[in-house]
Scaffold this active site. Structure first.
Site, PDB file in Angstrom:
ATOM      1  N   LYS A  65       0.827  -1.206   0.000  1.00 50.65           N
ATOM      2  CA  LYS A  65       0.000   0.000   0.000  1.00 50.65           C
ATOM      3  C   LYS A  65       0.861   1.256   0.000  1.00 50.65           C
ATOM      4  CE  LYS A  65      -2.129   1.364   3.744  1.00 50.65           C
ATOM      5  NZ  LYS A  65      -3.061   1.428   4.875  1.00 50.65           N
ATOM      6  N   ASP A 117      -6.620   1.334   0.799  1.00 52.09           N
ATOM      7  CA  ASP A 117      -6.710   1.414   2.255  1.00 52.09           C
ATOM      8  C   ASP A 117      -8.135   1.066   2.664  1.00 52.09           C
ATOM      9  OD1 ASP A 117      -8.206   3.590   1.515  1.00 52.09           O
ATOM     10  OD2 ASP A 117      -7.166   5.020   2.818  1.00 52.09           O
TER      11      ASP A 117
END
Length: 211
Positions: free
Chosen positions: A120, A138
């Site tokens: 991420k 997210d």
């Protein structure tokens, strides 16, 4: 959800916010990297407050290392998990100096090899610092993608892969920012603001709140 509807969704998001960007405050790829590492399980506001005192004193890997662990902690102790984050940041700074000439690498493999950097975080750096069409999934993006049926998946990676497959090319670079902002301020977790949502009529969420 079909291709036409996805295109219309992103068209509206773009019209409402033609130049979206992160809410983290930074001036260089290195500052963004530090801010994103700090943002894990923390709000952008809390990170910005910490980096407002940190970055004027230390803007490079060498300057961060010169602070030492306790010096770094003194600036970030208001952020959750600051002990482990401080250690990871110092290790990352050392690797950047030893292996990358003090610069943030543009390759995913090299980014993910840095302590405190996962997929991420690497996606955020690649997209926001270097302009690549990656999408960092997210909790906000995961929720928005599944709730709207824009891209369904049981894991962040599955959602990321579906988004990369289905987001129309003209919108791929900024999709990350549009979706995270939409999830942060409109399509919130507990009570989504459906009556004020600009894509409500295109969304396929079965439990939309009425006007």
């Amino acid at each position: 959800m079909n291709k036409e509807k996805r295109h219309r969704i992103f068209e509206r998001l773009r019209n409402a916010n033609p130049a979206p960007t992160t809410e983290l405050m930074y001036e260089t790829p290195f500052e963004l990297l530090i801010a994103v590492i700090l943002s894990a399980q923390a709000t952008d506001r809390s990170v910005n407050k910490a980096t407002a005192s940190l970055f004027p004193l230390a803007r490079t890997p060498a300057e961060i290392l010169a602070l030492g662990e306790e010096g770094l902690k003194s600036h970030i102790r208001t952020i959750g998990l600051f002990n482990s984050k401080a250690r990871n940041i110092l290790k990352t700074c050392a690797i950047l100096i030893a292996e990358h000439g003090g610069e943030v690498p543009r390759e995913r493999k090299a980014l993910e090899a840095l302590p405190g950097v996962g997929r991420k975080t690497a996606n955020v750096i690649l997209n926001t610092a270097f302009g690549e069409p990656t999408i960092a999934v997210d909790t906000h993006i995961f929720r928005v993608a599944n709730r709207t049926r824009l891209a369904e998946g049981k894991t962040p990676l599955a959602v990321e892969q579906q988004l990369l497959r289905h987001v129309p090319k003209p919108f791929q670079k900024d999709a990350h920012h549009w979706l995270i902002l939409h999830g942060r301020y409109v399509c919130v977790a507990r009570t989504p603001h459906c009556p004020h949502c600009i894509i409500a009529d295109l969304c396929e969420f079965p439990d939309k709140r009425p006007d």
